[in-house]
Design a protein around this motif. Structure first.
Motif, PDB file in Angstrom:
ATOM      1  N   MET A 112       0.825  -1.204   0.000  1.00 27.45           N
ATOM      2  CA  MET A 112       0.000   0.000   0.000  1.00 27.45           C
ATOM      3  C   MET A 112       0.856   1.248   0.000  1.00 27.45           C
ATOM      4  O   MET A 112       1.949   1.266   0.569  1.00 27.45           O
ATOM      5  N   THR A 113       0.369   2.288  -0.648  1.00 27.89           N
ATOM      6  CA  THR A 113       0.994   3.597  -0.542  1.00 27.89           C
ATOM      7  C   THR A 113      -0.074   4.670  -0.501  1.00 27.89           C
ATOM      8  O   THR A 113      -1.167   4.512  -1.076  1.00 27.89           O
ATOM      9  N   ARG A 114       0.246   5.741   0.208  1.00 32.16           N
ATOM     10  CA  ARG A 114      -0.624   6.917   0.248  1.00 32.16           C
ATOM     11  C   ARG A 114       0.283   8.134   0.100  1.00 32.16           C
ATOM     12  O   ARG A 114       1.285   8.263   0.796  1.00 32.16           O
ATOM     13  N   VAL A 115      -0.090   9.024  -0.817  1.00 29.52           N
ATOM     14  CA  VAL A 115       0.726  10.199  -1.097  1.00 29.52           C
ATOM     15  C   VAL A 115      -0.135  11.449  -0.962  1.00 29.52           C
ATOM     16  O   VAL A 115      -1.220  11.532  -1.549  1.00 29.52           O
ATOM     17  N   GLY A 116       0.354  12.415  -0.170  1.00 31.41           N
ATOM     18  CA  GLY A 116      -0.313  13.700  -0.046  1.00 31.41           C
ATOM     19  C   GLY A 116       0.376  14.729  -0.925  1.00 31.41           C
ATOM     20  O   GLY A 116       1.592  14.660  -1.169  1.00 31.41           O
ATOM     21  N   ALA A 135       4.113   4.132   2.918  1.00 34.58           N
ATOM     22  CA  ALA A 135       4.000   2.888   2.143  1.00 34.58           C
ATOM     23  C   ALA A 135       4.358   1.698   3.019  1.00 34.58           C
ATOM     24  O   ALA A 135       5.139   1.826   3.966  1.00 34.58           O
ATOM     25  N   VAL A 136       3.767   0.542   2.705  1.00 33.70           N
ATOM     26  CA  VAL A 136       4.101  -0.723   3.371  1.00 33.70           C
ATOM     27  C   VAL A 136       4.230  -1.803   2.312  1.00 33.70           C
ATOM     28  O   VAL A 136       3.598  -1.744   1.255  1.00 33.70           O
ATOM     29  N   SER A 137       5.051  -2.800   2.601  1.00 31.65           N
ATOM     30  CA  SER A 137       5.312  -3.920   1.684  1.00 31.65           C
ATOM     31  C   SER A 137       5.594  -3.405   0.276  1.00 31.65           C
ATOM     32  O   SER A 137       4.921  -3.744  -0.690  1.00 31.65           O
ATOM     33  N   PHE A 138       6.611  -2.594   0.190  1.00 31.66           N
ATOM     34  CA  PHE A 138       6.996  -1.994  -1.083  1.00 31.66           C
ATOM     35  C   PHE A 138       8.514  -2.090  -1.224  1.00 31.66           C
ATOM     36  O   PHE A 138       9.202  -2.644  -0.367  1.00 31.66           O
ATOM     37  N   TRP A 180       4.459  -8.241 -10.837  1.00 29.98           N
ATOM     38  CA  TRP A 180       4.191  -6.940 -11.425  1.00 29.98           C
ATOM     39  C   TRP A 180       4.538  -5.870 -10.405  1.00 29.98           C
ATOM     40  O   TRP A 180       4.613  -6.143  -9.205  1.00 29.98           O
ATOM     41  N   ALA A 181       4.735  -4.659 -10.881  1.00 33.79           N
ATOM     42  CA  ALA A 181       5.083  -3.557  -9.993  1.00 33.79           C
ATOM     43  C   ALA A 181       4.475  -2.266 -10.501  1.00 33.79           C
ATOM     44  O   ALA A 181       4.235  -2.104 -11.702  1.00 33.79           O
ATOM     45  N   ILE A 182       4.228  -1.344  -9.570  1.00 36.39           N
ATOM     46  CA  ILE A 182       3.693  -0.027  -9.901  1.00 36.39           C
ATOM     47  C   ILE A 182       4.704   1.001  -9.415  1.00 36.39           C
ATOM     48  O   ILE A 182       4.923   1.154  -8.207  1.00 36.39           O
ATOM     49  N   LEU A 183       5.353   1.672 -10.355  1.00 35.13           N
ATOM     50  CA  LEU A 183       6.312   2.724 -10.024  1.00 35.13           C
ATOM     51  C   LEU A 183       5.561   4.050  -9.925  1.00 35.13           C
ATOM     52  O   LEU A 183       4.783   4.401 -10.820  1.00 35.13           O
ATOM     53  N   LEU A 184       5.812   4.805  -8.859  1.00 32.84           N
ATOM     54  CA  LEU A 184       5.137   6.073  -8.643  1.00 32.84           C
ATOM     55  C   LEU A 184       6.058   7.223  -9.040  1.00 32.84           C
ATOM     56  O   LEU A 184       7.218   7.275  -8.592  1.00 32.84           O
ATOM     57  N   ASP A 185       5.560   8.124  -9.864  1.00 37.27           N
ATOM     58  CA  ASP A 185       6.343   9.285 -10.254  1.00 37.27           C
ATOM     59  C   ASP A 185       6.457  10.256  -9.080  1.00 37.27           C
ATOM     60  O   ASP A 185       5.469  10.519  -8.382  1.00 37.27           O
ATOM     61  N   GLY A 186       7.642  10.777  -8.866  1.00 41.96           N
ATOM     62  CA  GLY A 186       7.830  11.834  -7.886  1.00 41.96           C
ATOM     63  C   GLY A 186       8.151  11.372  -6.488  1.00 41.96           C
ATOM     64  O   GLY A 186       8.555  12.181  -5.648  1.00 41.96           O
ATOM     65  N   VAL A 208       8.843   5.129  -4.432  1.00 40.83           N
ATOM     66  CA  VAL A 208       7.993   3.996  -4.066  1.00 40.83           C
ATOM     67  C   VAL A 208       7.724   3.129  -5.285  1.00 40.83           C
ATOM     68  O   VAL A 208       7.332   3.621  -6.349  1.00 40.83           O
ATOM     69  N   CYS A 209       7.931   1.832  -5.099  1.00 40.37           N
ATOM     70  CA  CYS A 209       7.576   0.823  -6.092  1.00 40.37           C
ATOM     71  C   CYS A 209       6.714  -0.221  -5.377  1.00 40.37           C
ATOM     72  O   CYS A 209       7.199  -0.954  -4.512  1.00 40.37           O
ATOM     73  N   LEU A 210       5.428  -0.256  -5.690  1.00 43.78           N
ATOM     74  CA  LEU A 210       4.523  -1.245  -5.101  1.00 43.78           C
ATOM     75  C   LEU A 210       4.687  -2.579  -5.811  1.00 43.78           C
ATOM     76  O   LEU A 210       4.888  -2.613  -7.028  1.00 43.78           O
ATOM     77  N   VAL A 211       4.566  -3.662  -5.066  1.00 39.16           N
ATOM     78  CA  VAL A 211       4.757  -4.985  -5.650  1.00 39.16           C
ATOM     79  C   VAL A 211       3.450  -5.767  -5.662  1.00 39.16           C
ATOM     80  O   VAL A 211       2.616  -5.630  -4.779  1.00 39.16           O
ATOM     81  N   ILE A 212       3.287  -6.587  -6.702  1.00 38.53           N
ATOM     82  CA  ILE A 212       2.091  -7.404  -6.864  1.00 38.53           C
ATOM     83  C   ILE A 212       2.523  -8.849  -7.074  1.00 38.53           C
ATOM     84  O   ILE A 212       3.080  -9.189  -8.123  1.00 38.53           O
TER      85      ILE A 212
END
Length: 362
Positions: free
Chosen positions: A225-229, A240-243, A266-272, A275-279
């Motif tokens: 999980m990730t949360r960005v403000g 973020a957790v488990s990333f 699979w992975a989700i790379l976040l711009d800025g 953080v790279c989330l993993v699946i």
């Protein structure tokens, strides 16, 4: 199970105590018979647009559904897993009512959740913000571009942009998942380090074998999980957790690709942000399916992406839906409950407390 067919209504059997999704105006009697085995009703789709639902009985208790003339695959409203064209008549009936209810809720929210001047003034006056969240089962996505397109749409109201890739850990040392101990507010766009609260977990990722290991160690407790403000379009904090920190991918010997095979995570790379989330995907994918959710809060100034086991999503969504069906009228600010309904509701709550705690005290 008691048949609830009245006149020319479809032969659907509703369980004792069945509660329809809160907000729908459809009932069994809303369906008019169109032939020997087909019934149709007019309602709304999930986006609030008019929809004509046609149920065709294929066998006792089984049916197919067309929406505006198009065959539709059944999607479980709790797990979000997509099935075939045929499902139980009861499942299709409940799905239609739930979809109609979602569309009506969306239209009702336009009074305060839309972009009209009146809606914006209403939110400002009542200190409200726009928020939304969508969820899908990842088995629905067979290619990286399919997931990328869904994420782009779900996060469109936010400044957050993502890039979906496949990867594999090819280094000699095991590639490890990480957690942040809390939100990082100082230099949130810089590399995430132990000094910023980063900790390494004894959880490898990236290979087909590591799916089974992570599942065995975490099981239902797995969360990525990730949360960005944001302050405008600039990240102001990140959690973020488990990333995996994107800056650590090279250190871990991780190779990213724009195409995926059956063994790839699979992975989700976040711009800025780093953080790279993993699946987890691979050999255990069918036995350990994952759901992904994406959404926003604070008028789009806070973005969230979460990944968790499908069975966890199904259980939690089912509980939340049951609560909404039972208490939706009590939570609806537009509804004024009469004395009789208030008394019945309080009596029901007291009965639940008696059952849970063995009697009221004091």
């Amino acid at each position: 199970m008691v048949p609830e067919s009245h006149g020319n209504a479809p032969p659907v059997s509703l369980p004792a105590g069945y509660l329809p999704p809160y907000g729908t105006r459809l009932t069994v009697d809303s369906f008019a018979q169109q032939g020997s085995d087909t019934w149709a009703a007019d309602g709304l789709d999930a986006r609030g647009s008019p929809a004509r639902y046609e149920l065709t009985v294929t066998a006792p208790g089984r049916a197919m559904c067309r929406v505006n003339g198009e065959p539709t695959r059944y999607r479980n409203i709790y797990s979000h897993q997509t099935g075939g064209l045929e499902s139980s008549l009861l499942a299709w009936f409940d799905w239609i009512l739930a979809t109609d209810a979602a569309g009506r809720l969306l239209l009702a929210a336009d009074d305060y959740g839309g972009e009209t001047v009146a809606a914006q003034l209403f939110r400002a006056e009542h200190h409200l913000v726009r928020h939304d969240s969508q969820e899908r089962c990842l088995t629905d996505f067979t290619t990286l571009p399919e997931l990328q397109g869904w994420l782009d749409e779900a996060l469109a109201p936010t400044p957050l942009r993502t890039r979906v890739v496949a990867f594999e850990a090819i280094g000699k040392e095991p590639a490890l998942l990480c957690d942040l101990l809390g939100p990082v507010r100082e230099n949130p766009t810089g590399p995430l380090t132990p000094e910023a609260g980063l900790r390494y977990l004894p959880m490898p990722f990236g290979t087909a074998e590591s799916v089974g290991f992570v599942r065995g160690e975490l099981g239902d407790r797995f969360r990525s999980m990730t949360r960005v403000g944001f302050d405008g379009s600039t990240p102001s904090w990140v959690h973020a957790v488990s990333f995996v920190p994107t800056s650590e991918l090279a250190h871990f010997g991780v190779e990213t690709r724009t195409t995926a095979d059956g063994e790839s995570w699979w992975a989700i790379l976040l711009d800025g942000v780093d953080v790279c989330l993993v699946i987890p995907r691979g050999t255990d994918e069918r036995d350990w399916p994952m759901n992904i959710s994406a959404g926003y809060d604070q008028d789009g100034q806070e973005a969230t992406i979460g990944i968790r086991p499908t069975q966890v999503s199904e259980r939690e969504n089912r509980l939340q839906d049951h609560f909404q069906r039972r208490w939706g009228r009590w939570l609806d600010a537009a509804v004024v409950l009469d004395d009789e309904e208030l008394a019945a509701g309080l009596k029901s709550v007291e009965a639940m407390l008696d059952k849970e705690f063995g009697g009221r005290h004091g």
